[in-house]
Design a protein around this motif. Structure first.
Motif, mmCIF file in Angstrom:
data_model
loop_
_atom_site.group_PDB
_atom_site.id
_atom_site.type_symbol
_atom_site.label_atom_id
_atom_site.label_comp_id
_atom_site.label_asym_id
_atom_site.label_seq_id
_atom_site.Cartn_x
_atom_site.Cartn_y
_atom_site.Cartn_z
ATOM 1 N N ASP A 134 57.336 55.154 48.394
ATOM 2 C CA ASP A 134 56.611 56.369 48.771
ATOM 3 C C ASP A 134 56.257 57.257 47.577
ATOM 4 N N SER A 135 57.096 57.209 46.551
ATOM 5 C CA SER A 135 56.889 58.140 45.434
ATOM 6 C C SER A 135 56.183 57.500 44.237
ATOM 7 N N LEU A 136 55.649 56.281 44.439
ATOM 8 C CA LEU A 136 55.001 55.602 43.310
ATOM 9 C C LEU A 136 53.746 56.355 42.860
ATOM 10 N N ASN A 137 53.565 56.421 41.549
ATOM 11 C CA ASN A 137 52.324 56.949 40.982
ATOM 12 C C ASN A 137 51.385 55.753 40.787
ATOM 13 N N TYR A 138 50.220 55.812 41.405
ATOM 14 C CA TYR A 138 49.342 54.637 41.450
ATOM 15 C C TYR A 138 48.962 54.137 40.056
ATOM 16 N N LEU A 139 48.579 55.042 39.149
ATOM 17 C CA LEU A 139 48.142 54.598 37.816
ATOM 18 C C LEU A 139 49.296 53.991 37.029
ATOM 19 N N ASP A 140 50.464 54.643 37.117
ATOM 20 C CA ASP A 140 51.637 54.085 36.421
ATOM 21 C C ASP A 140 51.977 52.703 36.987
ATOM 22 N N PHE A 141 51.897 52.593 38.302
ATOM 23 C CA PHE A 141 52.242 51.335 38.960
ATOM 24 C C PHE A 141 51.273 50.222 38.540
ATOM 25 N N LEU A 142 49.975 50.551 38.502
ATOM 26 C CA LEU A 142 48.979 49.564 38.063
ATOM 27 C C LEU A 142 49.270 49.090 36.647
ATOM 28 N N ARG A 143 49.572 50.054 35.783
ATOM 29 C CA ARG A 143 49.754 49.729 34.369
ATOM 30 C C ARG A 143 51.067 48.970 34.133
ATOM 31 N N ASP A 144 52.161 49.453 34.784
ATOM 32 C CA ASP A 144 53.477 48.860 34.501
ATOM 33 C C ASP A 144 53.745 47.579 35.284
ATOM 34 N N ILE A 145 53.215 47.505 36.509
ATOM 35 C CA ILE A 145 53.548 46.380 37.386
ATOM 36 C C ILE A 145 52.340 45.472 37.620
ATOM 37 N N GLY A 146 51.174 46.086 37.905
ATOM 38 C CA GLY A 146 49.979 45.310 38.253
ATOM 39 C C GLY A 146 49.566 44.321 37.175
ATOM 40 N N ARG A 147 49.811 44.676 35.912
ATOM 41 C CA ARG A 147 49.368 43.793 34.814
ATOM 42 C C ARG A 147 50.112 42.451 34.791
ATOM 43 N N HIS A 148 51.237 42.376 35.493
ATOM 44 C CA HIS A 148 52.003 41.114 35.488
ATOM 45 C C HIS A 148 51.504 40.114 36.531
ATOM 46 N N PHE A 149 50.502 40.501 37.333
ATOM 47 C CA PHE A 149 50.046 39.624 38.424
ATOM 48 C C PHE A 149 48.712 38.975 38.101
ATOM 49 N N SER A 150 48.638 37.670 38.314
ATOM 50 C CA SER A 150 47.388 36.945 38.133
ATOM 51 C C SER A 150 46.717 36.787 39.497
ATOM 52 N N VAL A 151 45.497 37.302 39.611
ATOM 53 C CA VAL A 151 44.765 37.197 40.873
ATOM 54 C C VAL A 151 44.517 35.717 41.208
ATOM 55 N N ASN A 152 44.226 34.917 40.180
ATOM 56 C CA ASN A 152 43.996 33.468 40.399
ATOM 57 C C ASN A 152 45.208 32.851 41.102
ATOM 58 N N ARG A 153 46.410 33.237 40.618
ATOM 59 C CA ARG A 153 47.630 32.657 41.183
ATOM 60 C C ARG A 153 47.851 33.175 42.608
ATOM 61 N N MET A 154 47.585 34.464 42.817
ATOM 62 C CA MET A 154 47.782 35.040 44.152
ATOM 63 C C MET A 154 46.853 34.377 45.172
ATOM 64 N N LEU A 155 45.658 34.043 44.734
ATOM 65 C CA LEU A 155 44.707 33.391 45.639
ATOM 66 C C LEU A 155 45.137 31.975 45.999
#
Length: 416
Positions: A134-155
């Motif tokens: 609930d308390s996640l900051n979207y930009l921080d989350f994108l930068r710190d966590i989102g960068r570790h995910f490959s969209v190709n792999r998720m698909l």
């Protein structure tokens, strides 16, 4: 499988038929014999009660605790706001915070029947992922966590691929779900030293994502274990009955109806279900599962009693068995049958038998009730019902009447 485990937990999982897959058998087995380990299963709060489809994984948590480890039941207060798209053909309806909290309160009632929540080393924890989501900051989350995910792999994950292959829309909201679930594992590892996520085999991709993320961010070794998706021997999904979901909360499904669901198990499933849903020794489960003819019915009663005792207590199981014997063996009405109580104003000048069959839950529609009568599947006070136009008035209800659909489903109708 040929792996010979050293830990009691994995030995139990293999022996009783709980194991579908594991990310690293050897590594997990070694961790489990080195000391108390913490493991979790996540539950999204999409309904007011858990149902029979959840029971296999609740038993997994129970065995985890019984073999000396610490279970976490993670309530998805945060993730329920997004909705798990796994193997669904459409987006889940979005629930508001009040409904989510009410659902969590309803679901919590069941866990305490199977797990000990206390301050001991193996005491279970009840957590809610809203605490960190609930308390996640979207930009921080994108930068710190989102960068570790490959969209190709998720698909490439089966749960996403199956949706896209059918050319069904997958919203960006749902696509985020697997990132949030992976983040849960990271947070549980960081906050509670949780090393294992478990779930149904449809969760494999989400679990692997969490392991990958935790290794990248914290460089910790963690594991995933899945249970098979359970179907009955005739191929139906476990947990659905003719009347809908088989709920675990007593106020949504009576202990008698719950008992009856297990008593009606198909012969071919008895041995397997005894291993998964009871704690009887495996050789005893195998012996009862091999019984034939009328003897297998006693094994089904044993299954119903054991499963009902775990959830509702020994007294409720004994009452359900007594009611069933009274109804089936003596043709009695049994005080514990599902009961439809009609007021005088509801009944008016009378109500058709078709309406009563629908109202009492023995058929879903008037059409189904009429078909039941036409096929000689309906009874009124144990006598065959043949007239779809029969009207029941206050005189007919001067004492309760018993309606039956087939041999195993019954209901009482009385005047309030």
């Amino acid at each position: 499988m040929t792996y010979h485990p050293k830990s009691d937990f994995i030995a139990t999982m293999i022996e009783r038929g709980f194991l579908a897959d594991c990310t690293d058998y050897q590594g997990l087995d070694d961790a489990l014999i080195s000391g108390v380990q913490t493991a979790y299963i996540g539950y999204d709060a999409t309904a007011q009660s858990l149902h029979v489809g959840h029971l296999m994984n609740i038993m997994v948590l129970r065995w985890l605790q019984k073999t000396g480890h610490k279970p976490i039941t993670l309530m998805g207060g945060g993730t329920t706001k997004v909705g798990d798209p796994s193997f669904r053909s459409d987006e889940r309806p979005l629930l508001g915070p009040e409904q989510i909290d009410a659902n969590i309160a309803g679901m919590k009632q069941v866990f305490s029947k199977y797990l000990s929540y206390d301050d001991s080393e193996t005491g279970a924890l009840m957590l809610n992922n809203a605490e960190w989501l609930d308390s996640l900051n979207y930009l921080d989350f994108l930068r710190d966590i989102g960068r570790h995910f490959s969209v190709n792999r998720m698909l490439s994950f089966e749960s996403v691929k199956s949706r896209l292959d059918r050319e069904q829309s997958l919203s960006f909201l749902e696509f985020n779900y697997m990132i949030l679930q992976a983040y849960d594992f990271l947070e549980l590892n960081r906050r509670y030293s949780c090393v294992l996520q478990m779930g149904g085999s449809d969760q494999w991709g989400n679990i692997v994502n969490g392991i990958d993320l935790t290794r990248r961010v914290l460089d910790h070794e963690i594991y995933g274990l899945t249970t098979p998706l359970l179907t009955t021997s005739d191929g139906r999904k476990m947990g659905k009955s003719q009347g809908g979901a088989v709920w675990l909360n007593g106020d949504m499904l009576s202990p008698y109806e719950f008992w009856q669901f297990w008593r009606n198990t198909t012969d071919a499933d008895v041995g397997r279900f005894l291993k998964i849903f009871t704690e009887l020794p495996v050789d005893e489960c195998d012996r009862m599962g091999a019984l034939q003819g009328s003897e297998v019915n006693e094994a089904k009663v044993r299954l119903a009693n054991e499963v009902t005792t775990l959830l509702h207590g020994a007294e409720a199981a004994a009452t359900a068995e007594a009611t069933a014997r009274e109804v089936f063996e003596k043709g009695g009405v049994g005080g514990d049958l599902p009961t439809l109580t009609l007021s005088a104003s509801e009944l008016g000048d009378g109500m058709s038998i078709v309406q009563l069959i629908v109202k009492s839950g023995l058929a879903k529609s008037g059409k189904e009730a009429k078909r039941l009568i036409a096929e000689n599947g309906a009874k009124l006070d144990d006598a065959p019902l043949t007239d779809t136009g029969l009207m029941i008035d206050a005189g007919a209800l001067s004492s309760p009447i018993k309606l039956s659909a087939g041999k195993k489903r019954h209901a009482l109708v009385k005047l309030g």
